[in-house]
Scaffold this active site. Structure first.
Site, PDB file in Angstrom:
ATOM      1  N   TYR B 111       9.300  10.991   3.610  1.00  0.00           N
ATOM      2  CA  TYR B 111       8.378  11.133   4.745  1.00  0.00           C
ATOM      3  C   TYR B 111       9.147  11.521   6.008  1.00  0.00           C
ATOM      4  O   TYR B 111      10.271  11.045   6.229  1.00  0.00           O
ATOM      5  CB  TYR B 111       7.662   9.820   5.029  1.00  0.00           C
ATOM      6  CG  TYR B 111       6.545   9.484   4.084  1.00  0.00           C
ATOM      7  CD1 TYR B 111       5.262   9.976   4.286  1.00  0.00           C
ATOM      8  CD2 TYR B 111       6.764   8.635   3.000  1.00  0.00           C
ATOM      9  CE1 TYR B 111       4.228   9.638   3.428  1.00  0.00           C
ATOM     10  CE2 TYR B 111       5.732   8.292   2.145  1.00  0.00           C
ATOM     11  CZ  TYR B 111       4.466   8.808   2.364  1.00  0.00           C
ATOM     12  OH  TYR B 111       3.448   8.464   1.519  1.00  0.00           O
ATOM     13  N   TYR B 150       8.341   8.148  -4.959  1.00  0.00           N
ATOM     14  CA  TYR B 150       9.499   7.569  -4.257  1.00  0.00           C
ATOM     15  C   TYR B 150       9.525   6.059  -4.443  1.00  0.00           C
ATOM     16  O   TYR B 150       8.498   5.433  -4.676  1.00  0.00           O
ATOM     17  CB  TYR B 150       9.466   7.932  -2.763  1.00  0.00           C
ATOM     18  CG  TYR B 150       8.229   7.457  -2.036  1.00  0.00           C
ATOM     19  CD1 TYR B 150       8.151   6.168  -1.507  1.00  0.00           C
ATOM     20  CD2 TYR B 150       7.127   8.295  -1.877  1.00  0.00           C
ATOM     21  CE1 TYR B 150       7.015   5.733  -0.854  1.00  0.00           C
ATOM     22  CE2 TYR B 150       5.985   7.862  -1.225  1.00  0.00           C
ATOM     23  CZ  TYR B 150       5.936   6.579  -0.718  1.00  0.00           C
ATOM     24  OH  TYR B 150       4.809   6.152  -0.089  1.00  0.00           O
ATOM     25  N   ARG B 160       6.198   4.454  -5.880  1.00  0.00           N
ATOM     26  CA  ARG B 160       4.848   4.932  -5.626  1.00  0.00           C
ATOM     27  C   ARG B 160       4.578   6.166  -6.467  1.00  0.00           C
ATOM     28  O   ARG B 160       5.410   7.075  -6.528  1.00  0.00           O
ATOM     29  CB  ARG B 160       4.645   5.325  -4.143  1.00  0.00           C
ATOM     30  CG  ARG B 160       4.692   4.236  -3.094  1.00  0.00           C
ATOM     31  CD  ARG B 160       3.684   3.118  -3.250  1.00  0.00           C
ATOM     32  NE  ARG B 160       2.371   3.396  -3.793  1.00  0.00           N
ATOM     33  CZ  ARG B 160       1.323   3.872  -3.110  1.00  0.00           C
ATOM     34  NH1 ARG B 160       1.426   4.165  -1.856  1.00  0.00           N
ATOM     35  NH2 ARG B 160       0.146   4.054  -3.701  1.00  0.00           N
ATOM     36  N   HIS B 163       1.154  10.757  -4.231  1.00  0.00           N
ATOM     37  CA  HIS B 163      -0.138  10.489  -3.592  1.00  0.00           C
ATOM     38  C   HIS B 163      -0.229  11.163  -2.233  1.00  0.00           C
ATOM     39  O   HIS B 163       0.788  11.450  -1.595  1.00  0.00           O
ATOM     40  CB  HIS B 163      -0.358   8.975  -3.419  1.00  0.00           C
ATOM     41  CG  HIS B 163       0.618   8.334  -2.481  1.00  0.00           C
ATOM     42  ND1 HIS B 163       1.886   7.970  -2.872  1.00  0.00           N
ATOM     43  CD2 HIS B 163       0.526   8.007  -1.168  1.00  0.00           C
ATOM     44  CE1 HIS B 163       2.523   7.436  -1.848  1.00  0.00           C
ATOM     45  NE2 HIS B 163       1.732   7.453  -0.795  1.00  0.00           N
ATOM     46  N   HIS B 165      -2.300  10.489   1.415  1.00  0.00           N
ATOM     47  CA  HIS B 165      -3.137   9.578   2.203  1.00  0.00           C
ATOM     48  C   HIS B 165      -4.280  10.361   2.835  1.00  0.00           C
ATOM     49  O   HIS B 165      -4.067  11.476   3.324  1.00  0.00           O
ATOM     50  CB  HIS B 165      -2.312   8.926   3.317  1.00  0.00           C
ATOM     51  CG  HIS B 165      -1.203   8.047   2.823  1.00  0.00           C
ATOM     52  ND1 HIS B 165      -1.354   6.688   2.653  1.00  0.00           N
ATOM     53  CD2 HIS B 165       0.070   8.330   2.459  1.00  0.00           C
ATOM     54  CE1 HIS B 165      -0.215   6.175   2.220  1.00  0.00           C
ATOM     55  NE2 HIS B 165       0.671   7.149   2.090  1.00  0.00           N
TER      56      HIS B 165
END
Lengths: 201, 245
Positions: B111, B150, B160, B163, B165
């Protein structure tokens, strides 16, 4: 028997620790994608009513102040008209009513500068005391929490929503304390002693 | 008042709290100190939840829904995908003018956030957010790269699944929702403590986007379909409201 063909609401998932990338990228430092973050202010210059500032924090069940909370607020104008989708008519053109508020990355404190909203009718016609609706998300919160800010210097006893709170001492968790002219304090406690009232509305 | 306005301003369907994840879910450790312990105070929606902020096409920039190009203008690295679907309400009607905002990791699972220290590198051309307004039939579309999986600190070896959000507004503030889209066939979905905060398997499946080869563009990108469902609203024309409300 016939079938009821309703869909189910999409199940919620936590906003996670990186919610600012999506909702307030400029405040995070990810500039250049959007000219500005949405929901910078619920009012524009010229908004009618009493200008107020509300400052607060969000605390978890271990007493820690959250640095990653994101709150959205929604409120009526000073006459009690909502600026979006209100069937009763048009609101003050200088009140957009919605704000996106983030906890300070270092202190966890958040601030909302707005005007005090007017009273809004409950479905049965009784009036709700002036309030600002909040929706709170963060890492560890699986479904956004709904709560409301009421004001210490307003008549709150007749509010039909506050009257629905069975444990009367908990009403105080929804009432912002006046700390000066136009200044209020509203601390949110997610869990444990002094836990804020959250709604299913 | 027109009929469509009457439908849009009615009371909200109550939320099915057994369908959504519970607040306190020990498998996802952070929820344990952030979940309210006292019961929610439940009552029907009021004007405060039935009204909400309105957004217009004028605030959407030309590249806002193109995460491959919207950060620097140079293309981001990764598997190119179209993410598309419709915003619906529980009656199955398309909901127009819904602001859909998304954010995600880059193709390596990193991120663009000061708190993310994962060793996968940042992509200098990937910012990681986008937004769109749903069309007259509720449809929306993004062009992006498929995010990487990640690791995250929860149990020792939690990862995770891939995905994206998603944040959506309805016409009322009480419809406000954040969720996550997962990808068909990802073996990490079933192993994810955040996914498993949801108790019902059918609800989990509602967040898994199928590969949609009909929307893929040959020699360009794949596509995944993800419909988003908002709380329904009753028709206000038969609601017992006093005159002048």
């Amino acid at each position: 028997m016939q079938r009821l063909d309703y869909l189910k609401e999409s199940p919620s998932q936590t906003a996670g620790p990186y919610v600012h990338i999506g909702l307030t990228p400029n405040k995070l430092g990810n500039t250049g994608i959007y000219p500005q973050d949405l929901g910078e202010s619920p009012i524009q210059p010229g908004a009618q009513g009493e200008a107020i500032t509300i400052i607060g924090t969000v605390r978890d069940g271990a007493g820690m102040i959250l640095r990653d909370a994101l709150i959205e607020s929604w409120q009526a104008d000073a006459r009690g008209i909502y600026p979006g989708n209100d069937p009763r008519g048009a609101a003050d053109p200088n009140v957009s009513g919605w704000a996106r508020i983030i906890a300070n990355f270092d202190s966890g404190e958040w601030t909302l500068n707005t005007v005090k909203p007017g009273r809004v009718p409950f479905p049965d016609g009784r009036m709700m005391a002036p309030h600002i609706s909040l929706w709170l998300v963060a890492r560890g919160i699986n479904l956004g929490l709904q709560t409301r800010i009421y004001f210490e210097d307003e008549e709150n006893d007749s509010c039909p929503v506050l009257q629905r709170i069975e444990h009367r001492e908990r009403v105080q968790t929804l009432i912002a304390r006046k700390t000066g002219p136009g200044q209020y304090r509203f601390d949110i406690v997610l869990q444990g002693a002094g836990e804020t009232v959250f709604f299913d509305l | 008042m027109t009929l469509s306005n009457a439908i849009d301003s009615g009371p909200l369907f109550s939320r099915d709290r057994d369908w959504h994840p519970a607040a306190y879910t020990p498998g996802y450790k952070t929820s344990m100190t952030r979940a309210p312990f006292r019961p929610l105070v439940a009552l029907g929606s009021t004007l405060s939840e039935e009204t909400g902020p309105a957004f217009g096409q004028s605030m959407i920039g030309r590249l806002d829904n193109n995460l491959i190009l919207n950060f620097t203008g140079q293309p981001a690295v990764g598997e190119r995908i179209i993410m598309h679907g419709r915003v619906l309400d529980e009656q199955g009607r398309g909901v127009p003018n819904v602001l859909v905002e998304i954010w995600q990791a880059n193709a390596g699972g990193r991120y663009r956030h000061k708190k993310d220290g994962y060793l996968a590198p940042l992509d200098p051309n990937f910012g990681g957010c986008g937004r769109a307004l749903s069309g007259p039939d509720g449809s929306y579309e993004f062009l992006t790269v498929r995010p990487g999986a990640y690791p995250w600190p929860n149990h020792v070896n939690n990862w995770r699944p891939m995905h994206i959000h998603i944040s959506v507004f309805g016409s009322g503030f009480g419809q406000r929702l954040i969720t996550q889209m997962y990808f068909e066939g990802d073996p990490l979905i079933a192993r994810c403590p955040i996914v498993n905060t949801i108790g019902q398997q059918k609800a989990i499946e509602a967040l898994v986007a199928p590969l949609d080869m009909n929307r893929a563009i040959p020699m360009d990108c794949l596509a995944y379909k993800f419909d988003i469902v908002l709380r329904g609203r009753r028709q206000s024309v038969f609601e017992n409201r006093k005159e002048g409300m």
